[in-house]
Design a protein around this motif. Structure first.
Motif, PDB file in Angstrom:
ATOM      1  N   TYR A 110      11.986  -4.983  59.929  1.00  7.55           N
ATOM      2  CA  TYR A 110      10.947  -5.138  60.403  1.00  7.55           C
ATOM      3  C   TYR A 110      11.547  -4.186  61.777  1.00  7.55           C
ATOM      4  CZ  TYR A 110       8.431  -5.907  64.895  1.00  7.55           C
ATOM      5  OH  TYR A 110       7.152  -6.110  65.907  1.00  7.55           O
ATOM      6  N   LEU A 111      12.923  -3.555  62.081  1.00  9.28           N
ATOM      7  CA  LEU A 111      13.401  -2.924  63.712  1.00  9.28           C
ATOM      8  C   LEU A 111      13.712  -1.386  62.939  1.00  9.28           C
ATOM      9  CD1 LEU A 111      16.048  -5.015  64.775  1.00  9.28           C
ATOM     10  CD2 LEU A 111      13.042  -4.759  65.978  1.00  9.28           C
ATOM     11  N   ASP A 112      13.243  -0.185  63.437  1.00 12.31           N
ATOM     12  CA  ASP A 112      13.058   1.303  63.548  1.00 12.31           C
ATOM     13  C   ASP A 112      14.689   1.358  62.791  1.00 12.31           C
ATOM     14  OD1 ASP A 112      10.892   1.532  64.387  1.00 12.31           O
ATOM     15  OD2 ASP A 112      11.746   2.250  65.824  1.00 12.31           O
ATOM     16  N   THR A 113      14.581   2.243  62.134  1.00 14.61           N
ATOM     17  CA  THR A 113      16.196   2.956  61.210  1.00 14.61           C
ATOM     18  C   THR A 113      17.706   2.301  61.924  1.00 14.61           C
ATOM     19  OG1 THR A 113      15.097   3.938  59.425  1.00 14.61           O
ATOM     20  CG2 THR A 113      17.495   4.226  59.773  1.00 14.61           C
ATOM     21  N   GLY A 114      18.364   1.616  61.761  1.00 19.04           N
ATOM     22  CA  GLY A 114      19.548   1.470  62.326  1.00 19.04           C
ATOM     23  C   GLY A 114      19.233   0.558  64.403  1.00 19.04           C
ATOM     24  N   ASN A 115      18.783   0.022  63.993  1.00 15.56           N
ATOM     25  CA  ASN A 115      18.633  -0.867  65.203  1.00 15.56           C
ATOM     26  C   ASN A 115      19.504  -2.514  65.121  1.00 15.56           C
ATOM     27  OD1 ASN A 115      17.758   1.388  66.491  1.00 15.56           O
ATOM     28  ND2 ASN A 115      15.733   0.032  66.986  1.00 15.56           N
ATOM     29  N   TYR A 116      19.679  -2.471  64.107  1.00 12.07           N
ATOM     30  CA  TYR A 116      20.030  -3.566  63.286  1.00 12.07           C
ATOM     31  C   TYR A 116      21.701  -3.759  63.129  1.00 12.07           C
ATOM     32  CZ  TYR A 116      21.623  -8.527  61.934  1.00 12.07           C
ATOM     33  OH  TYR A 116      21.627  -9.998  61.160  1.00 12.07           O
ATOM     34  N   TYR A 117      22.402  -4.701  63.930  1.00 12.59           N
ATOM     35  CA  TYR A 117      23.553  -5.128  64.514  1.00 12.59           C
ATOM     36  C   TYR A 117      24.010  -6.669  64.333  1.00 12.59           C
ATOM     37  CZ  TYR A 117      23.695  -0.926  66.540  1.00 12.59           C
ATOM     38  OH  TYR A 117      24.259   1.591  66.784  1.00 12.59           O
ATOM     39  N   GLY A 118      24.507  -6.902  63.177  1.00  7.06           N
ATOM     40  CA  GLY A 118      24.701  -8.281  62.804  1.00  7.06           C
ATOM     41  C   GLY A 118      27.084  -8.359  62.174  1.00  7.06           C
ATOM     42  N   THR A 119      26.933  -9.405  63.493  1.00  5.98           N
ATOM     43  CA  THR A 119      28.269 -10.018  63.150  1.00  5.98           C
ATOM     44  C   THR A 119      28.334 -10.810  62.786  1.00  5.98           C
ATOM     45  OG1 THR A 119      28.285 -10.791  65.956  1.00  5.98           O
ATOM     46  CG2 THR A 119      28.529  -8.145  65.619  1.00  5.98           C
ATOM     47  N   ASP A 120      29.686 -10.939  62.305  1.00  3.25           N
ATOM     48  CA  ASP A 120      29.998 -12.233  61.274  1.00  3.25           C
ATOM     49  C   ASP A 120      31.885 -12.843  61.294  1.00  3.25           C
ATOM     50  OD1 ASP A 120      28.349 -14.632  60.619  1.00  3.25           O
ATOM     51  OD2 ASP A 120      30.476 -14.644  59.715  1.00  3.25           O
ATOM     52  N   ILE A 121      32.977 -14.391  61.976  1.00  5.48           N
ATOM     53  CA  ILE A 121      33.685 -14.268  61.420  1.00  5.48           C
ATOM     54  C   ILE A 121      34.039 -13.808  59.997  1.00  5.48           C
ATOM     55  CG2 ILE A 121      33.984 -14.691  64.359  1.00  5.48           C
ATOM     56  CD1 ILE A 121      34.127 -17.543  62.427  1.00  5.48           C
TER      57      ILE A 121
END
Ligand SMILES: C[S@@+](CC[C@H](N)C(=O)[O-])C[C@H]1O[C@@H](n2cnc3c(N)ncnc32)[C@H](O)[C@@H]1O
Length: 254
Positions: A110-121
Motif C-alpha cells: 500500500y505504501l509508496d516505494t521505500g516507505n516501509y521499514y521493518g525491524t526484528d530481533i
C-alpha cells in the motif's frame, strides 16, 4: 477475562482439567524454555532463541498464527485498522517486531516505494520475511528490513516516521524492553506521528508466563510513556475488532 493470572497454580490446574490434550505440549514448551533461558544472557537473546526454535517448525506459527487463514486474517485486521485511522501511501512507517510480514506485506504493498521499514530481533523470522516479499511479488516496493539487538533505534534519523507500529511485540516483552522503546521512539517520530502497540491486558496482578507472554495493566504502560515525555491513550475501538490483545496509541505532545 482480563483479570486472570495465568501464572497462578489454580489457573494452571483449572486450565489443565479443561484442556487435557494440551498438557504434554505445555510441558515440552516449559522444558525447552527453561533450557533456552539457561543458555542465554538476557531477554532479547532468549526470545531470539525461542523464535529460532518456533520458526524452524513454522514461521506462521512463530508469529502466533496456527494456520495460513489466521495469518492472513490477523494481518488484514492490522492493516484495515490503520487504514481507518488515516494511513496514506505517502506516509513512512516503522514496524517494530515485523515478524514474517503478516501485516507488513499489506503495508508494503500500500505504501509508496521505500516507505516501509521493518525491524526484528530474530534473523530467522527476517529470512522468512524476505520469503514473504518474493511470495507476494513485492520486490519493487523496496521494503527495508533490519535486524536489531535493542530498541534504541540509534541507526534511524530524527523525526523520520509518520506511523510506528508494534503488534504482539510488547505482549512478549518485559517492562525494561518496553521502557527502552518508549525512551527512544519519540526521537524518530515526526511531530504529528503516532505509535500504536498492542499488549496483553490484565486488570489484576501483572504477571508473565514462561518469560514468553507478559500481562500488563493499561495504566502501567500509559504512565511509562508519560514518564518519557509522550502522550498515550487506550484505543477502545481496537477491542471491537475481536482481537484478544488491547491497544495503546502514543503521540508526541503538541
Ligand atoms: C508474535 S510475533 C508478531 C509479528 C508481527 N508483528 C505480526 O503481527 O505478525 C512477535 C515478533 O516480535 C519480535 N520481537 C520480540 N521482541 C522484540 C523486540 N524487543 N524488538 C523487536 N522485535 C521483537 C519477534 O521476533 C517476533 O517476530
Amino acid at each position: 477475562m482480563h483479570g486472570k493470572n495465568r501464572s497462578g497454580l489454580s489457573y494452571k490446574i483449572a486450565y489443565a482439567i479443561r484442556n487435557p490434550d494440551r498438557i504434554s505440549g505445555y510441558a515440552r514448551r516449559r522444558g525447552r524454555d527453561a533450557m533456552l533461558w539457561l543458555a542465554t544472557r538476557d531477554h532479547v537473546s532468549y526470545y531470539r532463541a525461542v523464535m529460532r526454535a518456533d520458526a524452524t517448525r513454522s514461521s506462521d506459527g512463530a508469529v502466533g498464527s496456527r494456520s495460513r487463514d489466521s495469518w492472513l486474517r490477523v494481518g488484514q485486521l492490522q492493516f484495515d485498522y490503520l487504514l481507518r485511522h488515516g494511513l496514506t501511501p505517502g506516509m513512512r512507517m516503522l514496524e517494530i517486531g515485523c515478524g514474517n510480514l503478516r501485516a507488513g506485506r499489506l503495508f508494503i504493498d500500500y505504501l509508496d516505494t521505500g516507505n516501509y521499514y521493518g525491524t526484528d530481533i530474530s534473523p530467522d523470522i527476517l529470512l522468512s520475511a524476505e520469503h514473504t516479499i518474493s511470495e507476494f511479488g513485492l520486490q519493487r516496493k523496496l521494503p527495508h528490513l533490519t535486524l536489531i539487538d535493542d530498541l534504541r533505534l540509534e541507526f534511524l534519523p530524527d523525526e523520520c516516521f509518520d506511523v510506528v507500529h508494534a503488534h504482539s511485540v510488547f505482549s512478549h516483552s518485559p517492562l525494561s524492553v518496553i521502557e527502552e522503546c518508549l525512551a527512544h521512539v519519540g526521537r524518530v517520530m515526526a511531530p504529528a506521528a503516532f505509535f500504536d502497540f498492542t499488549f496483553d491486558r490484565t486488570d489484576g496482578a501483572e504477571h508473565q508466563v514462561l518469560r514468553e507472554d507478559f500481562y500488563y495493566q493499561t495504566e502501567t504502560l500509559i504512565s511509562l510513556a508519560r514518564r518519557h515525555g509522550l502522550d498515550a491513550c487506550f484505543m477502545p475501538d481496537w477491542e471491537e475488532t475481536g482481537h484478544q490483545q488491547s491497544r495503546i496509541r502514543v503521540t508526541r505532545p503538541a
